[in-house]
Design a protein around this motif. Structure first.
Motif, mmCIF file in Angstrom:
data_model
loop_
_atom_site.group_PDB
_atom_site.id
_atom_site.type_symbol
_atom_site.label_atom_id
_atom_site.label_comp_id
_atom_site.label_asym_id
_atom_site.label_seq_id
_atom_site.Cartn_x
_atom_site.Cartn_y
_atom_site.Cartn_z
ATOM 1 N N ALA A 121 0.717 -0.920 -0.003
ATOM 2 C CA ALA A 121 -0.391 0.472 0.108
ATOM 3 C C ALA A 121 0.452 1.085 0.067
ATOM 4 C CB ALA A 121 -1.126 -0.611 1.391
ATOM 5 N N ARG A 122 2.305 1.194 0.749
ATOM 6 C CA ARG A 122 3.307 1.803 0.728
ATOM 7 C C ARG A 122 2.999 3.417 -0.503
ATOM 8 N NH1 ARG A 122 6.110 -1.679 2.053
ATOM 9 N NH2 ARG A 122 8.402 -1.641 0.877
ATOM 10 N N ARG A 123 3.993 1.951 -1.499
ATOM 11 C CA ARG A 123 3.477 2.406 -2.945
ATOM 12 C C ARG A 123 2.657 2.530 -3.444
ATOM 13 N NH1 ARG A 123 7.709 -2.640 -5.139
ATOM 14 N NH2 ARG A 123 8.104 -0.850 -6.513
ATOM 15 N N GLY A 124 1.821 2.545 -3.206
ATOM 16 C CA GLY A 124 -0.066 2.916 -4.098
ATOM 17 C C GLY A 124 0.438 4.766 -5.073
ATOM 18 N N PRO A 125 0.943 5.780 -4.459
ATOM 19 C CA PRO A 125 1.188 6.885 -4.796
ATOM 20 C C PRO A 125 1.696 6.649 -6.438
ATOM 21 C CG PRO A 125 1.163 7.660 -2.471
ATOM 22 C CD PRO A 125 0.925 5.765 -2.567
ATOM 23 N N MET A 126 2.734 6.395 -5.983
ATOM 24 C CA MET A 126 4.230 6.054 -7.057
ATOM 25 C C MET A 126 3.470 4.798 -8.470
ATOM 26 S SD MET A 126 7.351 7.337 -7.385
ATOM 27 C CE MET A 126 8.042 7.044 -9.149
ATOM 28 N N GLY A 268 4.575 11.735 -7.924
ATOM 29 C CA GLY A 268 5.019 10.407 -7.081
ATOM 30 C C GLY A 268 5.624 10.105 -6.445
ATOM 31 N N GLN A 269 6.614 11.215 -5.868
ATOM 32 C CA GLN A 269 7.745 10.650 -5.412
ATOM 33 C C GLN A 269 7.630 11.501 -3.977
ATOM 34 O OE1 GLN A 269 10.201 9.460 -5.137
ATOM 35 N NE2 GLN A 269 10.827 7.730 -7.090
ATOM 36 N N VAL A 270 7.057 12.816 -4.184
ATOM 37 C CA VAL A 270 6.682 13.219 -3.290
ATOM 38 C C VAL A 270 5.611 13.399 -2.416
ATOM 39 C CG1 VAL A 270 6.354 15.942 -3.067
ATOM 40 C CG2 VAL A 270 7.592 16.215 -4.130
ATOM 41 N N ILE A 271 4.536 13.081 -3.172
ATOM 42 C CA ILE A 271 3.686 12.141 -2.239
ATOM 43 C C ILE A 271 3.804 10.919 -1.402
ATOM 44 C CG2 ILE A 271 0.827 11.778 -2.648
ATOM 45 C CD1 ILE A 271 0.680 13.421 -5.246
ATOM 46 N N ALA A 272 4.100 10.485 -2.005
ATOM 47 C CA ALA A 272 4.907 9.348 -1.218
ATOM 48 C C ALA A 272 5.825 9.514 0.203
ATOM 49 C CB ALA A 272 5.542 8.206 -2.201
ATOM 50 N N ARG A 273 6.456 10.616 -0.183
ATOM 51 C CA ARG A 273 7.212 10.829 1.387
ATOM 52 C C ARG A 273 6.158 11.117 2.282
ATOM 53 N NH1 ARG A 273 13.020 11.601 -1.841
ATOM 54 N NH2 ARG A 273 13.330 9.367 -2.614
ATOM 55 N N HIS A 274 5.293 12.812 1.448
ATOM 56 C CA HIS A 274 5.093 14.568 2.064
ATOM 57 C C HIS A 274 3.370 13.447 1.803
ATOM 58 C CE1 HIS A 274 8.921 15.818 3.488
ATOM 59 N NE2 HIS A 274 8.737 14.921 1.655
ATOM 60 N N HIS A 275 2.310 12.717 2.822
ATOM 61 C CA HIS A 275 1.085 12.808 2.295
ATOM 62 C C HIS A 275 0.587 14.237 2.103
ATOM 63 C CE1 HIS A 275 -1.300 10.024 0.899
ATOM 64 N NE2 HIS A 275 -2.253 9.781 2.628
ATOM 65 N N ALA A 276 0.762 14.783 3.018
ATOM 66 C CA ALA A 276 0.311 16.515 3.392
ATOM 67 C C ALA A 276 0.566 17.266 2.263
ATOM 68 C CB ALA A 276 0.797 16.469 4.491
ATOM 69 N N GLY A 320 -2.549 15.562 -15.594
ATOM 70 C CA GLY A 320 -2.249 14.971 -15.621
ATOM 71 C C GLY A 320 -1.950 13.662 -14.321
ATOM 72 N N PRO A 321 -1.059 13.832 -14.021
ATOM 73 C CA PRO A 321 -0.816 14.186 -12.357
ATOM 74 C C PRO A 321 -0.791 14.664 -11.139
ATOM 75 C CG PRO A 321 1.678 14.354 -13.999
ATOM 76 C CD PRO A 321 0.115 15.138 -14.401
ATOM 77 N N ALA A 322 -1.219 15.861 -11.472
ATOM 78 C CA ALA A 322 -2.804 16.564 -10.202
ATOM 79 C C ALA A 322 -3.983 15.697 -10.333
ATOM 80 C CB ALA A 322 -2.495 17.531 -10.627
ATOM 81 N N SER A 323 -4.147 15.086 -11.706
ATOM 82 C CA SER A 323 -5.547 14.401 -10.966
ATOM 83 C C SER A 323 -5.157 12.604 -9.968
ATOM 84 C CB SER A 323 -6.393 14.572 -12.648
ATOM 85 O OG SER A 323 -5.440 13.268 -13.268
ATOM 86 N N MET A 324 -4.316 12.323 -10.486
ATOM 87 C CA MET A 324 -3.864 10.706 -9.342
ATOM 88 C C MET A 324 -4.205 11.065 -7.961
ATOM 89 S SD MET A 324 -3.562 8.794 -12.158
ATOM 90 C CE MET A 324 -4.809 9.549 -13.019
#
Length: 417
Positions: A121-126, A268-276, A320-324
């Motif tokens: 699950a932790r790799r979901g955003p990427m 993807g990298q930013v959200i995986a490391r910084h959920h906020a 597109g990336p923002a919509s993810m």
């Protein structure tokens, strides 16, 4: 990884078919002798079918699993692309695009479900961003390869050749794709979802979660500016309103795709490391997009400078990336057995916005004698609606997400050894 890659390949081909009209819009207008409103109906109908299928597809993925849904999707979009290649009338072409949209609708949610079952699950955003990135490579095929083939070989040979890709991925899918790894703890989806009221319960419980609704509005607000540009109106805008050659306009469309792929890896990298960072990234993308469109549309003189158009296309690549990010709000808000339905609700957002804006631009172009500045101003109205809903739901969604996280930690502590 290889099995998930097959699902992503199916999505890649779907994106190639979906965006093929973006480089063939002017050719379609000549082939079928239609005006701007009729031309926009192609993409409008395709997106209408796509958006309308999202919740049914999510339910099917939850019940049947991704392989069966992907197989049906490939069959439908391949038949649709063949039909579009051979269409000699406007009505036949419309029907083919609707069939294509139906098959296309079955791909991305299935790929998301595959990712959730083959990766932690932790790799979901990427994983979601990588899937979207590969999909955008399909858009690159449209803007680079399909456009050249269309110019060199004509309508029917080009679209027939592209439709052959669907046959290839169908064979690979049937031979090698599996829903889950060996020994996966979850039982088959069909065993989890039985009994009366399943459909109503799945939809109601998914919608009840603020994270699902916030995800839908994030997707609604961020995706459509680039989708509208790439799917249909970008090439006519750059050629007819900005006076560029079709070759130069195609290069700018390619820039949108390349920017999308680069920004997707970063987000993807930013959200995986910084959920906020999810909401600041989404709102920042909307603000940047609105600002660039305002500058381009208000630029004095007939044409905006090339440098400004380059920046506009680079910024559109972030949509597109923002919509993810919308899926990253829905994912922690719903249990795995409801993830397909929740993803379907989220995915409806951007395509509903795209459909609305495509139609509005076509109608306004006909009503104003092809005044692109007025027509493209409709983007701001749709963005304002989406931002208001994002701001309304964000605190509620974050609070609910924290509550679920606390509950899951407590349950984990009390699980017997």
């Amino acid at each position: 990884m290889a099995v998930w890659g097959i699902g992503v390949a199916v999505y890649f081909v779907a994106i190639t078919y979906r965006t093929s009209l973006g480089v063939a819009g002017l050719d379609a207008a000549e082939r079928f002798h239609i005006n701007a409103s009729a031309l926009s109906t192609f993409s409008l109908l395709q997106l209408l079918v796509y958006a309308g299928m999202q919740i049914p597809v999510g339910l099917l993925v939850d019940r049947l699993g991704p392989k069966k849904v992907l197989t049906l999707g490939v069959v439908l979009y391949t038949v649709g692309q063949f039909g579009f290649a051979l269409s000699s009338s406007y009505g036949m072409a419309l029907g083919s695009r609707a069939l294509l949209g139906c098959g296309d609708a079955m791909t991305f949610i299935s790929v998301l479900r595959l990712g959730s079952q083959w990766f932690p699950a932790r790799r979901g955003p990427m994983i979601a961003q990588i899937a979207a990135l590969v999909g955008m490579a399909g858009n690159l095929v449209s803007t680079l390869v399909l456009a050249r083939f269309l110019h060199s070989f004509g309508w029917t040979p080009t679209f027939v050749a592209s439709a052959a890709g669907g046959i290839v991925v169908l064979i690979v899918l049937l031979l090698f794709l599996k829903d889950r790894p060996e020994g996966f703890a979850s039982p088959p989806p069909s065993a989890q979802h039985t009994g009366p009221g399943f459909v109503r319960r799945q939809i109601a419980e998914s919608w009840r979660e603020p994270g699902t609704r916030l995800g839908m509005w994030v997707h609604f607000t961020t995706q459509f500016p680039a989708m509208v540009f790439l799917l249909l109106w970008g090439l006519p805008f750059l050629v007819e309103a900005q006076g560029l050659s079709r070759g130069t306009a195609g290069e700018l469309l390619t820039l949108v795709v390349l920017s999308n792929m680069a920004v997707g890896l970063i987000y993807g990298q930013v959200i995986a490391r910084h959920h906020a960072a999810r909401m600041p990234l989404a709102l920042g993308t909307v603000l940047a997009t609105a600002l660039m469109w305002a500058i381009v549309l208000c630029w004095p003189g007939a044409h905006a400078p090339m440098g400004l158009l380059i920046v506009l296309c680079a910024v559109l690549g972030a949509c597109g990336p923002a919509s993810m990010i919308g899926f990253d709000f829905a994912r922690p808000a719903n249990p795995p057995e409801r993830l397909g339905t929740a993803s379907g609700i989220v995915n409806m957002g951007g395509f509903t916005a795209s459909m609305t804006t495509l139609f509005a631009i076509g109608v306004l172009l006909d009503a104003t004698g092809d005044n692109y500045r007025i027509a493209f101003a409709s983007i701001f109205v749709v963005e304002a609606l989406g931002v208001s809903q994002m701001l309304r739901l964000r605190r509620r969604a974050v609070r609910r997400e924290r509550e679920r996280l606390v509950v899951s930690r407590v349950e984990a502590v009390h699980v017997p050894a």
